[in-house]
Design a protein around this motif. Structure first.
Motif, PDB file in Angstrom:
ATOM      1  N   SER A  97      47.003  -5.641  21.126  1.00 23.92           N
ATOM      2  CA  SER A  97      47.445  -4.723  20.071  1.00 23.92           C
ATOM      3  C   SER A  97      48.965  -4.740  19.989  1.00 23.92           C
ATOM      4  CB  SER A  97      46.956  -3.295  20.364  1.00 23.92           C
ATOM      5  OG  SER A  97      45.552  -3.231  20.291  1.00 23.92           O
ATOM      6  N   SER A  98      49.486  -4.743  18.751  1.00 27.55           N
ATOM      7  CA  SER A  98      50.924  -4.816  18.527  1.00 27.55           C
ATOM      8  C   SER A  98      51.423  -3.552  17.843  1.00 27.55           C
ATOM      9  CB  SER A  98      51.265  -6.040  17.657  1.00 27.55           C
ATOM     10  OG  SER A  98      50.835  -7.232  18.289  1.00 27.55           O
ATOM     11  N   PRO A  99      52.695  -3.221  18.009  1.00 30.56           N
ATOM     12  CA  PRO A  99      53.255  -2.048  17.341  1.00 30.56           C
ATOM     13  C   PRO A  99      53.035  -2.096  15.833  1.00 30.56           C
ATOM     14  CG  PRO A  99      54.782  -2.855  18.993  1.00 30.56           C
ATOM     15  CD  PRO A  99      53.675  -3.853  18.909  1.00 30.56           C
ATOM     16  N   GLY A 100      52.612  -0.958  15.288  1.00 34.22           N
ATOM     17  CA  GLY A 100      52.341  -0.872  13.857  1.00 34.22           C
ATOM     18  C   GLY A 100      50.863  -0.909  13.531  1.00 34.22           C
ATOM     19  N   GLN A 101      50.046  -1.447  14.438  1.00 29.59           N
ATOM     20  CA  GLN A 101      48.598  -1.451  14.216  1.00 29.59           C
ATOM     21  C   GLN A 101      48.034  -0.055  14.481  1.00 29.59           C
ATOM     22  OE1 GLN A 101      47.351  -4.675  16.854  1.00 29.59           O
ATOM     23  NE2 GLN A 101      47.100  -6.024  15.076  1.00 29.59           N
ATOM     24  N   THR A 102      46.854   0.203  13.933  1.00 28.70           N
ATOM     25  CA  THR A 102      46.227   1.519  14.108  1.00 28.70           C
ATOM     26  C   THR A 102      44.931   1.391  14.906  1.00 28.70           C
ATOM     27  OG1 THR A 102      45.081   1.292  11.976  1.00 28.70           O
ATOM     28  CG2 THR A 102      47.203   2.441  11.975  1.00 28.70           C
ATOM     29  N   ASN A 159      24.307  19.173  16.335  1.00 27.37           N
ATOM     30  CA  ASN A 159      25.184  18.230  17.031  1.00 27.37           C
ATOM     31  C   ASN A 159      26.278  18.988  17.789  1.00 27.37           C
ATOM     32  OD1 ASN A 159      23.662  16.055  16.071  1.00 27.37           O
ATOM     33  ND2 ASN A 159      24.871  15.924  14.192  1.00 27.37           N
ATOM     34  N   VAL A 160      27.478  18.428  17.880  1.00 27.52           N
ATOM     35  CA  VAL A 160      28.561  19.041  18.658  1.00 27.52           C
ATOM     36  C   VAL A 160      29.776  19.212  17.748  1.00 27.52           C
ATOM     37  CG1 VAL A 160      30.012  18.867  20.716  1.00 27.52           C
ATOM     38  CG2 VAL A 160      27.703  17.916  20.746  1.00 27.52           C
ATOM     39  N   PRO A 161      30.018  20.413  17.248  1.00 34.37           N
ATOM     40  CA  PRO A 161      31.149  20.603  16.327  1.00 34.37           C
ATOM     41  C   PRO A 161      32.501  20.688  17.009  1.00 34.37           C
ATOM     42  CG  PRO A 161      29.977  22.673  16.650  1.00 34.37           C
ATOM     43  CD  PRO A 161      29.201  21.633  17.390  1.00 34.37           C
ATOM     44  N   SER A 162      32.539  20.691  18.333  1.00 35.26           N
ATOM     45  CA  SER A 162      33.817  20.802  19.041  1.00 35.26           C
ATOM     46  C   SER A 162      34.431  19.442  19.363  1.00 35.26           C
ATOM     47  CB  SER A 162      33.630  21.603  20.333  1.00 35.26           C
ATOM     48  OG  SER A 162      32.655  20.999  21.163  1.00 35.26           O
ATOM     49  N   VAL A 163      33.849  18.380  18.834  1.00 32.07           N
ATOM     50  CA  VAL A 163      34.376  17.024  19.032  1.00 32.07           C
ATOM     51  C   VAL A 163      34.427  16.330  17.680  1.00 32.07           C
ATOM     52  CG1 VAL A 163      34.054  14.782  20.146  1.00 32.07           C
ATOM     53  CG2 VAL A 163      33.452  16.870  21.372  1.00 32.07           C
ATOM     54  N   GLY A 164      35.514  15.652  17.410  1.00 35.22           N
ATOM     55  CA  GLY A 164      35.653  14.922  16.152  1.00 35.22           C
ATOM     56  C   GLY A 164      36.385  13.611  16.358  1.00 35.22           C
ATOM     57  N   ARG A 165      36.410  12.799  15.325  1.00 33.53           N
ATOM     58  CA  ARG A 165      37.103  11.502  15.371  1.00 33.53           C
ATOM     59  C   ARG A 165      38.049  11.382  14.192  1.00 33.53           C
ATOM     60  NH1 ARG A 165      35.774   7.365  18.548  1.00 33.53           N
ATOM     61  NH2 ARG A 165      36.312   5.815  16.974  1.00 33.53           N
ATOM     62  N   ILE A 166      39.074  10.558  14.373  1.00 34.22           N
ATOM     63  CA  ILE A 166      39.992  10.224  13.292  1.00 34.22           C
ATOM     64  C   ILE A 166      40.069   8.704  13.219  1.00 34.22           C
ATOM     65  CG2 ILE A 166      42.312  10.495  12.342  1.00 34.22           C
ATOM     66  CD1 ILE A 166      42.669  12.969  13.994  1.00 34.22           C
ATOM     67  N   PRO A 167      39.397   8.084  12.245  1.00 33.41           N
ATOM     68  CA  PRO A 167      39.494   6.623  12.100  1.00 33.41           C
ATOM     69  C   PRO A 167      40.942   6.218  11.806  1.00 33.41           C
ATOM     70  CG  PRO A 167      37.657   7.506  10.828  1.00 33.41           C
ATOM     71  CD  PRO A 167      38.475   8.675  11.282  1.00 33.41           C
ATOM     72  N   ASN A 168      41.418   5.212  12.517  1.00 36.79           N
ATOM     73  CA  ASN A 168      42.806   4.752  12.368  1.00 36.79           C
ATOM     74  C   ASN A 168      43.786   5.913  12.525  1.00 36.79           C
ATOM     75  OD1 ASN A 168      41.882   2.116  11.740  1.00 36.79           O
ATOM     76  ND2 ASN A 168      41.587   2.732   9.609  1.00 36.79           N
ATOM     77  N   GLY A 169      43.457   6.823  13.447  1.00 38.99           N
ATOM     78  CA  GLY A 169      44.249   8.034  13.594  1.00 38.99           C
ATOM     79  C   GLY A 169      45.459   7.914  14.481  1.00 38.99           C
ATOM     80  N   ALA A 170      45.682   6.775  15.096  1.00 38.72           N
ATOM     81  CA  ALA A 170      46.855   6.598  15.955  1.00 38.72           C
ATOM     82  C   ALA A 170      47.528   5.272  15.635  1.00 38.72           C
ATOM     83  CB  ALA A 170      46.459   6.648  17.430  1.00 38.72           C
ATOM     84  N   THR A 171      48.847   5.274  15.670  1.00 45.94           N
ATOM     85  CA  THR A 171      49.639   4.077  15.415  1.00 45.94           C
ATOM     86  C   THR A 171      50.220   3.565  16.725  1.00 45.94           C
ATOM     87  OG1 THR A 171      50.244   4.903  13.219  1.00 45.94           O
ATOM     88  CG2 THR A 171      51.559   3.111  14.114  1.00 45.94           C
ATOM     89  N   VAL A 172      50.009   2.290  17.005  1.00 44.53           N
ATOM     90  CA  VAL A 172      50.490   1.689  18.247  1.00 44.53           C
ATOM     91  C   VAL A 172      52.010   1.600  18.207  1.00 44.53           C
ATOM     92  CG1 VAL A 172      50.414  -0.358  19.727  1.00 44.53           C
ATOM     93  CG2 VAL A 172      48.349   0.389  18.502  1.00 44.53           C
ATOM     94  N   GLU A 173      52.634   2.054  19.283  1.00 46.86           N
ATOM     95  CA  GLU A 173      54.094   2.045  19.386  1.00 46.86           C
ATOM     96  C   GLU A 173      54.604   1.065  20.435  1.00 46.86           C
ATOM     97  OE1 GLU A 173      56.103   3.712  17.445  1.00 46.86           O
ATOM     98  OE2 GLU A 173      54.509   4.779  16.376  1.00 46.86           O
TER      99      GLU A 173
END
Length: 365
Positions: A97-102, A159-173
């Motif tokens: 993984s390179s900086p700028g990828q999610t 299901n479990v409402p206390s857990v969620g996901r964010i697709p492409n939610g983080a940017t590699v630094e």
């Protein structure tokens, strides 16, 4: 009985010798994903956030965030933040993984928030095991679970409402260093260590690229020489990882799941000469009560007399003999002839193992 027959029939289907790609049975040492973790705040909840009286760390985190923006909360102020929740964030940082990828992230409540639905994660650094920041997370959560609560305290949760996901939610630094181009050789680690498979991998690589290119370090690792130039190394590995390898057969095993009654017998299981008999003795005791009624005006009393009936039924105990080197097919036929249930078959296999007649590892899970 139905479960037993299904499992045994599946075990009878002996797979044909089939070659697989090296990339499907092995991985390159050092080329792997890395785990990241972070701590942050989810805001914008519809009254389903943390109860601050029970989660003081949420208030502390919120105050620290405000301080960074030059806002100071007066001391002694009691803050009610039902739309804020403290969360833990974790993610896997893929190799190369390179900086700028999610990358995708998972957000989990660590307080007493009832639901993260509709919330937004504020900017959160994600750190590796070395304490360095490798990604920055932020975004709107996707929560698959939900819940509803009535005025009388009744509630329902799906299901479990206390857990969620964010697709492409983080940017590699920051990129993670790997040994891909740091040495003149690479090591392939087999997913299932086996000396036969390791030898076949070495032979296949040497037959294709020349003698001495590959050598086995042990039953699970193969060292392969590779070009130092990164571009040539990529082309080279693209050919190596697509080589067709025929894996060696796994060790003979019988796997028993005592909770579900599932029994799987490997294709290489054999038994030594043995005679087996299996039957059952059924004892049935039934209690009946007889009432003795006295004649009218006789002055007698009604008496209840118990009557016990005991019946004993001995099952049809048939003996079958295993000859030397009996195959899986013969084992299944013999067991089916006596009509053994899963529990009975477990007892038979365990007895064969104790007698030294079962040439296989007996694994009970």
């Amino acid at each position: 009985m139905r479960t037993l027959l299904i499992c045994l029939c599946l075990a009878l289907v002996s797979p044909l010798a089939q070659a697989e790609r090296l990339k499907d049975i092995a991985s390159i040492a050092g080329i792997r994903s890395n785990q990241l973790i972070g701590y942050g705040l989810v805001v914008g909840l519809d009254g389903s956030g943390d109860q601050t009286t029970q989660t003081p760390f949420t208030v502390q985190t919120f105050n620290n965030m405000l301080t960074q923006f030059g806002i100071t909360v007066p001391e002694g102020t009691r803050i009610q933040m039902k739309n804020v929740a403290a969360v833990a964030i974790h993610a896997d940082l893929p190799a190369f993984s390179s900086p700028g990828q999610t990358i995708d992230i998972t957000v989990s409540s660590i307080g007493n928030a009832k639901s993260l639905r509709g919330g937004s994660l504020l900017m959160t650094p994600l750190k590796g095991i070395d304490g360095q920041v490798y990604a920055i997370a932020q975004g709107n959560l996707v929560v698959g679970g939900f819940g509803a609560e009535g005025a009388d305290g009744s509630r329902i949760t799906v299901n479990v409402p206390s857990v969620g996901r964010i697709p492409n939610g983080a940017t590699v630094e920051r990129a993670v260093a790997n040994p891909f181009a740091s040495s003149d050789h690479l090591v392939f680690n087999l997913n299932r260590p086996d000396f036969t498979t390791a030898k076949r991998v070495v032979d296949q690589i040497n037959d294709t690229f020349g003698p001495g290119v590959a050598q086995a370090l042990n039953g699970g690792s193969i060292q392969v020489r590779a070009p130092l130039d990164p571009n040539q190394r990529v082309d080279y590995l693209a050919m190596v990882e697509n080589l067709q390898i025929e894996q060696g057969n796994a060790a003979a095993k019988v796997v028993i799941n005592s909770r579900t009654g599932t029994i799987v017998i490997g294709q290489d299981v054999r038994v030594q000469p043995a005679a087996v008999t299996h039957g059952g003795l059924t004892v049935t005791i039934s209690e009946n009560y007889q009432v003795s009624q006295p004649e009218p005006f006789s002055g007698g009393q009604t008496v209840v007399t118990p009557s016990s009936q005991i019946s004993i039924e001995e099952g049809d105990s048939r003996m079958f003999v295993f000859n030397p080197g009996v195959s899986l097919d013969e084992i299944v036929r013999a067991v089916n002839q006596v009509g053994a249930a899963p529990g009975d078959l477990m007892a038979i296999l365990e007895a064969l193992k104790q007698a030294g007649a079962l040439n296989a590892d007996l694994v009970v899970i």
